[in-house]
Design an enzyme around this catalytic site. Structure first.
Site, PDB file in Angstrom:
ATOM      1  N   ASP A  46      -9.477 -28.562  72.479  1.00 18.29           N
ATOM      2  CA  ASP A  46      -8.422 -29.579  72.451  1.00 18.29           C
ATOM      3  C   ASP A  46      -8.569 -30.530  73.638  1.00 18.29           C
ATOM      4  O   ASP A  46      -7.818 -31.507  73.766  1.00 18.29           O
ATOM      5  CB  ASP A  46      -7.017 -28.961  72.348  1.00 18.29           C
ATOM      6  CG  ASP A  46      -6.668 -28.072  73.522  1.00 18.29           C
ATOM      7  OD1 ASP A  46      -7.527 -27.861  74.394  1.00 18.29           O
ATOM      8  OD2 ASP A  46      -5.513 -27.589  73.574  1.00 18.29           O
ATOM      9  N   SER A  47      -9.606 -30.302  74.468  1.00 27.39           N
ATOM     10  CA  SER A  47      -9.993 -31.295  75.481  1.00 27.39           C
ATOM     11  C   SER A  47     -10.311 -32.631  74.813  1.00 27.39           C
ATOM     12  O   SER A  47     -10.367 -33.662  75.485  1.00 27.39           O
ATOM     13  CB  SER A  47     -11.217 -30.808  76.267  1.00 27.39           C
ATOM     14  OG  SER A  47     -12.252 -30.420  75.384  1.00 27.39           O
ATOM     15  N   ASP A  85     -10.081 -24.574  68.829  1.00 28.16           N
ATOM     16  CA  ASP A  85      -8.855 -24.366  69.612  1.00 28.16           C
ATOM     17  C   ASP A  85      -7.604 -24.519  68.770  1.00 28.16           C
ATOM     18  O   ASP A  85      -7.482 -25.482  67.992  1.00 28.16           O
ATOM     19  CB  ASP A  85      -8.770 -25.465  70.694  1.00 28.16           C
ATOM     20  CG  ASP A  85      -9.126 -24.966  72.068  1.00 28.16           C
ATOM     21  OD1 ASP A  85      -9.149 -23.739  72.292  1.00 28.16           O
ATOM     22  OD2 ASP A  85      -9.384 -25.828  72.937  1.00 28.16           O
ATOM     23  N   LYS A 113      -9.591 -19.973  69.186  1.00 29.29           N
ATOM     24  CA  LYS A 113      -9.260 -19.717  70.601  1.00 29.29           C
ATOM     25  C   LYS A 113      -7.816 -20.131  70.814  1.00 29.29           C
ATOM     26  O   LYS A 113      -7.379 -21.163  70.305  1.00 29.29           O
ATOM     27  CB  LYS A 113     -10.190 -20.510  71.519  1.00 29.29           C
ATOM     28  CG  LYS A 113      -9.775 -20.468  72.986  1.00 29.29           C
ATOM     29  CD  LYS A 113     -10.893 -20.885  73.916  1.00 29.29           C
ATOM     30  CE  LYS A 113     -10.979 -22.374  74.213  1.00 29.29           C
ATOM     31  NZ  LYS A 113      -9.776 -22.970  74.821  1.00 29.29           N
ATOM     32  N   GLU A 115      -4.566 -20.118  73.953  1.00 25.20           N
ATOM     33  CA  GLU A 115      -4.268 -19.968  75.379  1.00 25.20           C
ATOM     34  C   GLU A 115      -3.068 -19.054  75.565  1.00 25.20           C
ATOM     35  O   GLU A 115      -2.068 -19.189  74.837  1.00 25.20           O
ATOM     36  CB  GLU A 115      -3.944 -21.340  76.000  1.00 25.20           C
ATOM     37  CG  GLU A 115      -5.101 -22.302  75.937  1.00 25.20           C
ATOM     38  CD  GLU A 115      -4.815 -23.634  76.634  1.00 25.20           C
ATOM     39  OE1 GLU A 115      -3.776 -23.775  77.317  1.00 25.20           O
ATOM     40  OE2 GLU A 115      -5.654 -24.543  76.487  1.00 25.20           O
ATOM     41  N   GLU A 182     -10.732 -19.560  82.831  1.00 22.72           N
ATOM     42  CA  GLU A 182     -10.931 -20.892  83.414  1.00 22.72           C
ATOM     43  C   GLU A 182     -10.380 -20.913  84.836  1.00 22.72           C
ATOM     44  O   GLU A 182      -9.229 -20.505  85.072  1.00 22.72           O
ATOM     45  CB  GLU A 182     -10.227 -21.960  82.560  1.00 22.72           C
ATOM     46  CG  GLU A 182     -10.362 -23.361  83.184  1.00 22.72           C
ATOM     47  CD  GLU A 182     -10.040 -24.507  82.240  1.00 22.72           C
ATOM     48  OE1 GLU A 182      -9.787 -24.265  81.045  1.00 22.72           O
ATOM     49  OE2 GLU A 182     -10.057 -25.654  82.735  1.00 22.72           O
TER      50      GLU A 182
HETATM   51  O1  KIV Z   1     -10.470 -27.550  75.282  1.00 19.97           O
HETATM   52  C1  KIV Z   1     -11.481 -27.225  75.913  1.00 19.97           C
HETATM   53  O2  KIV Z   1     -12.459 -27.975  76.016  1.00 19.97           O
HETATM   54  C2  KIV Z   1     -11.497 -25.920  76.559  1.00 19.97           C
HETATM   55  C3  KIV Z   1     -12.575 -25.676  77.560  1.00 19.97           C
HETATM   56  C4  KIV Z   1     -12.138 -26.214  78.881  1.00 19.97           C
HETATM   57  C5  KIV Z   1     -12.932 -24.244  77.657  1.00 19.97           C
HETATM   58  O3  KIV Z   1     -10.639 -25.123  76.334  1.00 19.97           O
END
Ligand code: KIV
Length: 264
Positions: A46-47, A85, A113, A115, A182
């Site tokens: 989600d970056s 994500d 993934k 968080e 992280e």
């Molecule tokens: O969203 C993302 O790119 C991430 C990385 C920083 C691991 O979660």
């Protein structure tokens, strides 16, 4: 095409002490180039809210955005394992999380993934029981940037570090197939890795883990503003995108990245 990378492959790499490389990817072309370079795991992170959409954080990213980019990456010709994500607030209840994870898996993800900490245990179990492999992202969790008062190293004191280790154990027992750390001190990441039997991926977590991950734009030298300490620009020395991907993969494989200057 070489044999597809699976969760079993990553477990075998961990058992053999062979580090693997992971990279964010948001489209089919870059995902194909990264796969050609040997990168084992591609994360639709989600970056993308920051590096593609220009937001100041990952919070505005929607499930629709994630599904769109997961579909794009899944069309790549790549043996890499595809992880996607779950965006902000899709983990508020196990049933909401399962619906969102279902959409990402149907878009082509092999693993999702999310968080969080030990409070995710019930959700992790519910997902894995339904055939959705889960990676839990701990330490600096960017979706909590406001609660954390910024992008800061986590687990610096013993109490916080011990709590993170305990939570990682709980999540492994709940069924998490991978833990991603992280921005945690190198020593803590090594302790967590030693306490678990699933692969541990690090970003700003030092070399004593099983896999490394970076945001693609950062390792291509395309960070706007000051890059974080844990980033290395592989583009300048390699001269091409695929060269940079190969250099990164090789540096992870041979443990020359991350170097001490990239660690906390
Ligand atoms: O969203 C993302 O790119 C991430 C990385 C920083 C691991 O979660």
């Amino acid at each position: 095409m070489t044999r597809p990378i699976t969760i079993r492959t990553l477990n075998e790499r961990r058992a053999a002490g062979e580090p693997f490389s992971c990279l964010t990817a948001y489209d089919a072309t870059m995902a194909t180039l990264a796969g050609n370079a040997g990168i084992e795991v591609l994360l639709i992170g989600d970056s993308l809210g920051m590096v593609l959409q220009g937001h100041a954080s990952t919070l505005p990213v929607t499930l629709e955005d994630m599904v769109y980019h997961t579909r794009c990456v899944a069309r790549a010709e790549t043996p890499s394992l595809i992880m996607a994500d779950l965006p902000f607030m899709t983990n508020i209840t196990p049933s909401r999380t399962m619906e969102a994870a279902g959409q990402l898996m149907q878009a082509g993800a092999h693993m999702i993934k999310l968080e969080g900490e030990a409070w995710l245990a019930e959700t992790v179990t519910a997902l894995t029981q339904r055939g959705v492999p889960v990676c839990v992202h701990m330490g600096l969790t960017p979706q909590s940037v406001h609660a954390l008062s910024g992008y800061r190293v986590q687990g610096r004191d013993t109490q916080q570090g011990d709590a993170m280790l305990k939570a990682a154990r709980t999540l492994e027992q709940a069924g998490a197939g991978i833990i991603l750390l992280e921005c945690v001190p190198r020593e803590l990441a090594g302790r967590i890795r030693a306490a678990l039997s699933v692969p541990v991926i690090g970003i700003g977590a030092g070399p004593d883990v099983d896999g490394q991950i970076l945001v693609m734009h950062d390792m291509l030298g395309a960070t706007t503003g000051q890059p974080p300490r844990f980033v290395k620009d592989f583009m300048t020395e390699s001269g091409s995108i695929e060269g940079a991907f190969r250099a990164y993969h090789e540096a992870v494989r041979t443990r020359s990245f991350p170097a001490p200057e990239h660690c906390f």
